[in-house]
Design a protein around this motif. Structure first.
Motif, PDB file in Angstrom:
ATOM      1  N   THR A   1     -62.318 -11.539  70.393  1.00 39.71           N
ATOM      2  CA  THR A   1     -61.930 -11.030  71.757  1.00 39.71           C
ATOM      3  C   THR A   1     -60.515 -11.685  71.838  1.00 39.71           C
ATOM      4  OG1 THR A   1     -64.099 -10.908  72.526  1.00 39.71           O
ATOM      5  CG2 THR A   1     -62.192 -10.860  74.059  1.00 39.71           C
ATOM      6  N   LEU A   2     -60.222 -12.651  71.771  1.00 40.47           N
ATOM      7  CA  LEU A   2     -59.082 -13.423  71.934  1.00 40.47           C
ATOM      8  C   LEU A   2     -57.792 -12.724  71.205  1.00 40.47           C
ATOM      9  CD1 LEU A   2     -56.960 -15.627  73.223  1.00 40.47           C
ATOM     10  CD2 LEU A   2     -57.540 -16.823  71.233  1.00 40.47           C
ATOM     11  N   TYR A   3     -57.962 -12.251  69.867  1.00 37.90           N
ATOM     12  CA  TYR A   3     -57.026 -11.656  68.927  1.00 37.90           C
ATOM     13  C   TYR A   3     -56.973 -10.193  69.265  1.00 37.90           C
ATOM     14  CZ  TYR A   3     -56.743 -15.695  65.840  1.00 37.90           C
ATOM     15  OH  TYR A   3     -56.613 -17.032  65.591  1.00 37.90           O
ATOM     16  N   ALA A   4     -58.081  -9.465  69.991  1.00 37.52           N
ATOM     17  CA  ALA A   4     -57.965  -8.340  70.106  1.00 37.52           C
ATOM     18  C   ALA A   4     -57.165  -7.984  71.467  1.00 37.52           C
ATOM     19  CB  ALA A   4     -59.461  -7.704  70.288  1.00 37.52           C
ATOM     20  N   LEU A   5     -57.289  -8.918  72.279  1.00 40.14           N
ATOM     21  CA  LEU A   5     -56.725  -8.623  73.684  1.00 40.14           C
ATOM     22  C   LEU A   5     -55.022  -9.003  73.474  1.00 40.14           C
ATOM     23  CD1 LEU A   5     -59.053 -10.297  76.329  1.00 40.14           C
ATOM     24  CD2 LEU A   5     -58.581  -7.752  75.666  1.00 40.14           C
ATOM     25  N   SER A   6     -54.770 -10.075  72.703  1.00 38.76           N
ATOM     26  CA  SER A   6     -53.478 -10.268  72.384  1.00 38.76           C
ATOM     27  C   SER A   6     -52.838  -9.400  71.803  1.00 38.76           C
ATOM     28  CB  SER A   6     -53.475 -11.860  71.596  1.00 38.76           C
ATOM     29  OG  SER A   6     -54.077 -12.815  72.303  1.00 38.76           O
ATOM     30  N   SER A   7     -53.607  -8.696  70.612  1.00 38.92           N
ATOM     31  CA  SER A   7     -53.095  -7.525  69.779  1.00 38.92           C
ATOM     32  C   SER A   7     -52.490  -6.486  70.741  1.00 38.92           C
ATOM     33  CB  SER A   7     -53.838  -7.312  68.664  1.00 38.92           C
ATOM     34  OG  SER A   7     -54.170  -8.279  67.880  1.00 38.92           O
ATOM     35  N   ALA A   8     -53.508  -6.262  71.488  1.00 43.98           N
ATOM     36  CA  ALA A   8     -53.198  -4.881  72.753  1.00 43.98           C
ATOM     37  C   ALA A   8     -52.092  -5.291  73.388  1.00 43.98           C
ATOM     38  CB  ALA A   8     -54.406  -4.781  73.410  1.00 43.98           C
ATOM     39  N   ARG A   9     -51.888  -6.363  73.754  1.00 45.69           N
ATOM     40  CA  ARG A   9     -50.796  -6.785  74.652  1.00 45.69           C
ATOM     41  C   ARG A   9     -49.400  -6.633  73.732  1.00 45.69           C
ATOM     42  NH1 ARG A   9     -51.478 -11.997  77.154  1.00 45.69           N
ATOM     43  NH2 ARG A   9     -50.304 -11.410  78.991  1.00 45.69           N
ATOM     44  N   VAL A  10     -49.338  -7.198  72.616  1.00 43.65           N
ATOM     45  CA  VAL A  10     -48.113  -7.064  71.719  1.00 43.65           C
ATOM     46  C   VAL A  10     -47.918  -5.751  71.489  1.00 43.65           C
ATOM     47  CG1 VAL A  10     -47.064  -7.626  69.496  1.00 43.65           C
ATOM     48  CG2 VAL A  10     -48.594  -9.489  70.715  1.00 43.65           C
ATOM     49  N   VAL A  11     -48.680  -4.788  70.970  1.00 43.74           N
ATOM     50  CA  VAL A  11     -48.620  -3.578  70.562  1.00 43.74           C
ATOM     51  C   VAL A  11     -47.987  -2.596  71.896  1.00 43.74           C
ATOM     52  CG1 VAL A  11     -49.649  -1.328  69.583  1.00 43.74           C
ATOM     53  CG2 VAL A  11     -50.145  -3.535  68.552  1.00 43.74           C
ATOM     54  N   SER A  12     -48.734  -2.694  72.839  1.00 45.54           N
ATOM     55  CA  SER A  12     -48.376  -1.810  74.001  1.00 45.54           C
ATOM     56  C   SER A  12     -47.322  -2.484  74.878  1.00 45.54           C
ATOM     57  CB  SER A  12     -49.531  -1.933  75.009  1.00 45.54           C
ATOM     58  OG  SER A  12     -49.782  -3.178  75.681  1.00 45.54           O
ATOM     59  N   GLY A  13     -46.757  -3.669  74.752  1.00 42.10           N
ATOM     60  CA  GLY A  13     -45.664  -4.288  75.330  1.00 42.10           C
ATOM     61  C   GLY A  13     -46.340  -4.363  77.023  1.00 42.10           C
ATOM     62  N   LYS A  14     -47.423  -4.230  77.204  1.00 46.01           N
ATOM     63  CA  LYS A  14     -47.758  -4.545  78.674  1.00 46.01           C
ATOM     64  C   LYS A  14     -48.775  -5.711  78.750  1.00 46.01           C
ATOM     65  CE  LYS A  14     -47.184   0.398  79.367  1.00 46.01           C
ATOM     66  NZ  LYS A  14     -47.716   1.762  79.907  1.00 46.01           N
ATOM     67  N   ASN A  15     -49.192  -5.949  80.061  1.00 47.02           N
ATOM     68  CA  ASN A  15     -49.837  -7.116  80.258  1.00 47.02           C
ATOM     69  C   ASN A  15     -51.306  -7.221  80.600  1.00 47.02           C
ATOM     70  OD1 ASN A  15     -47.841  -9.162  79.404  1.00 47.02           O
ATOM     71  ND2 ASN A  15     -46.731  -8.456  81.357  1.00 47.02           N
ATOM     72  N   LYS A  16     -51.308  -6.486  81.618  1.00 55.52           N
ATOM     73  CA  LYS A  16     -52.927  -6.442  82.277  1.00 55.52           C
ATOM     74  C   LYS A  16     -54.164  -6.035  81.324  1.00 55.52           C
ATOM     75  CE  LYS A  16     -51.044  -5.806  86.799  1.00 55.52           C
ATOM     76  NZ  LYS A  16     -51.230  -4.949  88.251  1.00 55.52           N
ATOM     77  N   VAL A  17     -55.352  -6.467  81.681  1.00 53.75           N
ATOM     78  CA  VAL A  17     -56.405  -6.126  80.914  1.00 53.75           C
ATOM     79  C   VAL A  17     -57.313  -6.042  81.805  1.00 53.75           C
ATOM     80  CG1 VAL A  17     -58.038  -7.163  79.560  1.00 53.75           C
ATOM     81  CG2 VAL A  17     -55.592  -7.811  79.060  1.00 53.75           C
ATOM     82  N   VAL A  18     -58.030  -4.813  81.576  1.00 50.91           N
ATOM     83  CA  VAL A  18     -59.356  -4.262  82.650  1.00 50.91           C
ATOM     84  C   VAL A  18     -60.458  -4.825  81.982  1.00 50.91           C
ATOM     85  CG1 VAL A  18     -60.720  -2.453  83.478  1.00 50.91           C
ATOM     86  CG2 VAL A  18     -58.095  -2.418  83.803  1.00 50.91           C
ATOM     87  N   VAL A  19     -61.105  -5.698  82.832  1.00 50.50           N
ATOM     88  CA  VAL A  19     -62.531  -6.046  82.144  1.00 50.50           C
ATOM     89  C   VAL A  19     -63.490  -5.737  83.602  1.00 50.50           C
ATOM     90  CG1 VAL A  19     -61.629  -8.061  80.860  1.00 50.50           C
ATOM     91  CG2 VAL A  19     -62.597  -8.231  83.274  1.00 50.50           C
TER      92      VAL A  19
END
Length: 437
Positions: free
Chosen positions: A141-159
């Motif tokens: 999970t940590l890597y998936a969320l971090s990857s999404a933030r890097v690739v998108s250039g955005k910060n927020k995560v909906v859970v």
């Protein structure tokens, strides 16, 4: 004294009596707990396994049974919170482990089995073009969320409320102080109107949405397929990365619940049983996202981990997916689980108190409440003392569930184990109904 107060008092008295018998039956576990408490906080290094007045210590396991220090043998319906899918002594997995041991471990280099396991997983999950391994679902999970933030250039995560995505990603009724400091937006599970409003309000800085197709820790609460499709449509239209946490639910079909529903997320996290009983985690998805981890790229994302490709997990994982838990085996186990849950709900419908089992296939959870359970909001009025009593009654009769009411089937279970569980649940309904009347 009202009838409700009288019932609560009777239940508490029954719990006290059950705990007294529990203490008397497990003196060696009590002694071991006291020893452990000297060096481990509360004698514990994994909170979910703790149970007051003290946890039972397990000395051995075989097939679908576990045995305590005190010599008590239990039919294991906890199933290591879904990681114990194969049971405790599958001969094919044991052979793979022995071969790995004979060939030497901690090699510090690439091994053939990492490609083999990756290929097996990618072939089962059409949404996973490429994959990376880790050591747990939490890491995945940590890597998936971090990857999404890097690739998108955005910060927020909906859970979603009630979600559990690992030890540092807990979103139950109480906010865990150990939850990682990401910019989380908590949305209500299975409530599209409120969720859509939150998505729209945060769309300009939204990196990703992560969801379990069925919440595990939350109580085996099933996501409405239409809710998942609405999420997929919204995120796809706006270029927001959708992550399915299938750490637990991937066992429910050859290609997980995403395959059952025909919904392809952008990324998927995996864990639990795929390592065959050894530490395992994985995250994968679209090729353009995962390609960012290619070390040949000038802008690559580094991802290390001493045990990411450890020889035991890779070897046993390959044997499990290729020889034991085929898509056909997954379908058969899910069918058995559905039949068991339906039978348990028939039994529960005869109780004088609210009781129901939610879930899909080989994963289910008991709830002492009325009405449909679509989110943790529906569990507010649950009778938790009665659920505790249910746990102690089952343990006393030789059955090993999760204290929170979760039950998971494993492959070694046969008709005798299934029938045995239905019998003890029927006995609980019959013998304990008087407490609430």
């Amino acid at each position: 004294m009202t009838a409700q107060t009288s019932g609560s008092t009777a239940i508490q008295h029954a719990i006290d009596e059950a705990k007294s018998r529990y203490r008397a039956s497990n003196p060696k576990s009590w002694a071991q707990h006291q020893k452990a408490a000297r060096v481990l906080p509360g004698g514990n290094t994994r909170t979910v396994l703790f149970s007051d007045p003290f946890p039972i210590t397990l000395a051995s396991a075989e097939g679908c049974r576990v045995t305590s220090l005190d010599g008590q043998t239990y039919t294991d319906f906890l199933g290591e919170f879904t990681a114990g899918l194969y049971g405790h002594s599958d001969p094919i997995l044991k052979q793979a482990m022995m071969l790995a041991m004979e060939s030497g471990w901690v090699r510090g280099g690439h091994i053939e089995q990492e490609e083999q396991l990756a290929s097996l997983i990618c072939n089962r999950f059409p949404s996973i073009a490429q994959i990376r391994f880790a050591n747990s679902g939490t890491e995945a999970t940590l890597y998936a969320l971090s990857s999404a933030r890097v690739v998108s250039g955005k910060n927020k995560v909906v859970v979603f409320e009630g979600a559990y995505h690992g030890g540092v990603f807990t979103f139950g009724a109480q906010v865990s102080p150990l939850t990682a400091p990401f910019d989380f937006v908590r949305a209500p599970y299975n409530n599209w109107e409120e969720t859509e409003a939150l998505l729209n309000a945060n769309k300009d800085d939204l990196a990703c949405v992560i969801i379990e197709p069925m919440q595990g820790s939350g109580g085996c609460i099933v996501a409405d397929p239409d809710f998942l499709r609405a999420l997929r449509d919204w995120t796809k239209a706006r270029g927001v990365i959708l992550i399915f946490d299938e750490v637990q639910t991937s066992r429910l079909a050859g290609g997980g619940l995403q395959g059952v529903y025909g919904i392809e997320p952008d990324m998927t996290t995996l864990g639990k049983y795929i390592g065959g009983g050894f530490s395992f985690g994985a995250f994968g998805g679209r090729a353009d996202i995962m390609e960012r981890f290619n070390p040949l790229r000038p802008d690559y994302i580094a991802h290390a981990g001493t045990f990411n490709n450890n020889v035991f997990t890779m070897s046993v994982g390959v044997a499990g997916l290729s020889k034991v838990y085929t898509p056909e085996a997954a379908a058969a186990l899910t069918s058995r689980g559905d039949a068991l849950r339906n039978r348990l709900n028939e039994i529960a419908s005869n109780a004088s108190f609210p009781m129901q089992f939610t879930g899909i296939g080989s994963m289910m959870n008991v709830h002492m409440c009325e009405g449909p359970v679509r989110s943790i909001r529906d569990l507010v009025g649950s009778n938790l003392p009665l659920r505790d009593l249910f746990y102690f009654d089952l343990v006393e009769q030789g059955y090993w569930p999760a204290r929170r009411g979760m039950f998971n089937l494993s492959l070694p279970m046969g008709d005798a184990e299934i029938s045995g569980l239905t019998d003890v649940v029927a006995r609980f309904v019959r013998d304990r109904s008087a407490l609430t009347q």
